[in-house]
Scaffold this motif. Structure first.
Motif, PDB file in Angstrom:
ATOM      1  N   ASP A   1      51.963  26.879  30.219  1.00 31.10           N
ATOM      2  CA  ASP A   1      50.984  27.466  31.125  1.00 31.10           C
ATOM      3  C   ASP A   1      51.091  26.877  32.521  1.00 31.10           C
ATOM      4  OD1 ASP A   1      49.065  29.126  32.023  1.00 31.10           O
ATOM      5  OD2 ASP A   1      47.483  28.398  30.711  1.00 31.10           O
ATOM      6  N   VAL A   2      52.188  27.176  33.172  1.00 27.08           N
ATOM      7  CA  VAL A   2      52.487  26.590  34.475  1.00 27.08           C
ATOM      8  C   VAL A   2      51.449  26.965  35.527  1.00 27.08           C
ATOM      9  CG1 VAL A   2      54.078  28.408  35.255  1.00 27.08           C
ATOM     10  CG2 VAL A   2      54.312  26.082  36.127  1.00 27.08           C
ATOM     11  N   ARG A   3      50.910  28.180  35.448  1.00 27.91           N
ATOM     12  CA  ARG A   3      49.889  28.580  36.418  1.00 27.91           C
ATOM     13  C   ARG A   3      48.690  27.641  36.343  1.00 27.91           C
ATOM     14  NH1 ARG A   3      49.982  33.931  38.438  1.00 27.91           N
ATOM     15  NH2 ARG A   3      47.713  34.016  38.328  1.00 27.91           N
ATOM     16  N   GLU A   4      48.213  27.385  35.142  1.00 29.30           N
ATOM     17  CA  GLU A   4      47.063  26.489  34.976  1.00 29.30           C
ATOM     18  C   GLU A   4      47.405  25.069  35.420  1.00 29.30           C
ATOM     19  OE1 GLU A   4      43.860  27.094  34.348  1.00 29.30           O
ATOM     20  OE2 GLU A   4      44.481  29.199  34.451  1.00 29.30           O
ATOM     21  N   GLN A   5      48.621  24.647  35.163  1.00 26.06           N
ATOM     22  CA  GLN A   5      49.062  23.318  35.580  1.00 26.06           C
ATOM     23  C   GLN A   5      49.036  23.213  37.111  1.00 26.06           C
ATOM     24  OE1 GLN A   5      52.854  22.223  33.916  1.00 26.06           O
ATOM     25  NE2 GLN A   5      53.007  20.370  35.129  1.00 26.06           N
ATOM     26  N   LEU A   6      49.498  24.249  37.775  1.00 25.12           N
ATOM     27  CA  LEU A   6      49.507  24.255  39.242  1.00 25.12           C
ATOM     28  C   LEU A   6      48.087  24.372  39.802  1.00 25.12           C
ATOM     29  CD1 LEU A   6      52.638  26.520  39.782  1.00 25.12           C
ATOM     30  CD2 LEU A   6      52.453  24.090  40.362  1.00 25.12           C
TER      31      LEU A   6
ATOM     32  N   PHE B   1      49.532  32.036  45.903  1.00 26.26           N
ATOM     33  CA  PHE B   1      49.073  31.010  44.965  1.00 26.26           C
ATOM     34  C   PHE B   1      47.601  30.683  45.210  1.00 26.26           C
ATOM     35  CE2 PHE B   1      48.128  26.460  44.510  1.00 26.26           C
ATOM     36  CZ  PHE B   1      48.195  26.347  43.128  1.00 26.26           C
ATOM     37  N   LEU B   2      47.230  30.452  46.466  1.00 24.90           N
ATOM     38  CA  LEU B   2      45.844  30.099  46.789  1.00 24.90           C
ATOM     39  C   LEU B   2      44.887  31.233  46.430  1.00 24.90           C
ATOM     40  CD1 LEU B   2      46.321  28.289  50.217  1.00 24.90           C
ATOM     41  CD2 LEU B   2      45.927  27.245  47.963  1.00 24.90           C
ATOM     42  N   ALA B   3      45.282  32.462  46.735  1.00 23.23           N
ATOM     43  CA  ALA B   3      44.432  33.607  46.378  1.00 23.23           C
ATOM     44  C   ALA B   3      44.280  33.709  44.861  1.00 23.23           C
ATOM     45  CB  ALA B   3      45.025  34.899  46.947  1.00 23.23           C
ATOM     46  N   SER B   4      45.345  33.457  44.138  1.00 22.21           N
ATOM     47  CA  SER B   4      45.280  33.497  42.667  1.00 22.21           C
ATOM     48  C   SER B   4      44.384  32.391  42.128  1.00 22.21           C
ATOM     49  CB  SER B   4      46.683  33.371  42.072  1.00 22.21           C
ATOM     50  OG  SER B   4      47.471  34.469  42.452  1.00 22.21           O
ATOM     51  N   LEU B   5      44.428  31.221  42.748  1.00 26.44           N
ATOM     52  CA  LEU B   5      43.554  30.115  42.355  1.00 26.44           C
ATOM     53  C   LEU B   5      42.085  30.511  42.509  1.00 26.44           C
ATOM     54  CD1 LEU B   5      42.885  27.093  41.728  1.00 26.44           C
ATOM     55  CD2 LEU B   5      43.201  26.675  44.184  1.00 26.44           C
ATOM     56  N   VAL B   6      41.741  31.094  43.656  1.00 24.11           N
ATOM     57  CA  VAL B   6      40.353  31.492  43.896  1.00 24.11           C
ATOM     58  C   VAL B   6      39.956  32.641  42.970  1.00 24.11           C
ATOM     59  CG1 VAL B   6      38.706  32.366  45.605  1.00 24.11           C
ATOM     60  CG2 VAL B   6      40.419  30.659  46.268  1.00 24.11           C
ATOM     61  N   MET B   7      40.845  33.611  42.775  1.00 25.22           N
ATOM     62  CA  MET B   7      40.531  34.732  41.881  1.00 25.22           C
ATOM     63  C   MET B   7      40.335  34.243  40.443  1.00 25.22           C
ATOM     64  SD  MET B   7      40.138  37.304  43.834  1.00 25.22           S
ATOM     65  CE  MET B   7      40.080  38.683  42.709  1.00 25.22           C
TER      66      MET B   7
END
Length: 196
Positions: free
Chosen positions: A9-14, A56-62
């Motif tokens: 789960d690399v997205r969650e890790q980032l 990446f930042l937009a995905s983090l906030v979403m």
């Protein structure tokens, strides 16, 4: 990172790494290099999963916004239990936990990110805070149906006031979070004349 080692789960890790950087150093320190270094991965890993750092930042906030949406059903289900103020205190303390306050600072700090998020959400207002206000308004409507909030209360306005006041109480990233009793005192004042 050695080749051939799978990332779980690399997205969650980032995302978790970005949150740690935000908490430790604030929005000005959040760069792709800082995130990948914190996550312990090569810089290319971020760009493999996201178009660019703004994506990446937009995905983090979403992702954070999606968590609010997921929590809404639980909050509405709490209508009729405990007191209205007690249910709202839990929500405000979770919403304005240190990571959320740091993410709101990030949204405020980066104009391009804020514009991208507004376009993605199709809604005006500050991303994350707007969704939180909508969640609280939905909860207050549920309490209205149970008679615990006055039938003539403007729940949308009350929700916005709670979000604004809550943000002011919790916004100092370097300070101590307000105590539950301080939050209760604010809720008592804000809900005066609203409760049924």
């Amino acid at each position: 990172m050695p080749t051939g080692v799978a990332l779980r789960d690399v997205r969650e890790q980032l995302f978790a790494a970005a949150e740690r950087v935000l908490l430790r150093a604030g929005p000005h320190a959040l760069t792709s290099r800082a995130v990948t270094a914190e996550a312990g991965v090569a810089k290319g890993v971020l760009h493999k999963h996201f178009a660019d750092f703004d994506d990446f930042l937009a995905s983090l906030v979403m992702d954070r916004i999606a968590r609010i949406s997921a929590a809404e059903a639980g909050l509405i289900a709490a209508a009729g239990t405990r007191t209205v103020a007690a249910n709202l205190r839990v929500v405000l303390e979770e919403l304005f936990g240190s990571v959320a306050v740091a993410i709101i600072s990030l949204i405020t700090f980066r104009d391009d990110l804020r514009a991208r998020l507004r376009a993605a959400r199709g809604a005006p207002g500050v991303p994350l805070l707007g969704e939180a206000a909508a969640m609280i308004a939905a909860y207050l409507r549920a309490e209205q149906e149970l008679g615990r909030v006055a039938a003539d209360a403007d729940v949308v306005t009350v929700a916005g006031m709670l979000i604004g006041t809550g943000h002011l109480m919790f916004a100092d990233r370097d300070g101590t979070a307000p105590s539950s009793s301080e939050v209760d005192r604010m809720l008592t004042a804000a809900l005066a004349g609203v409760l049924g």
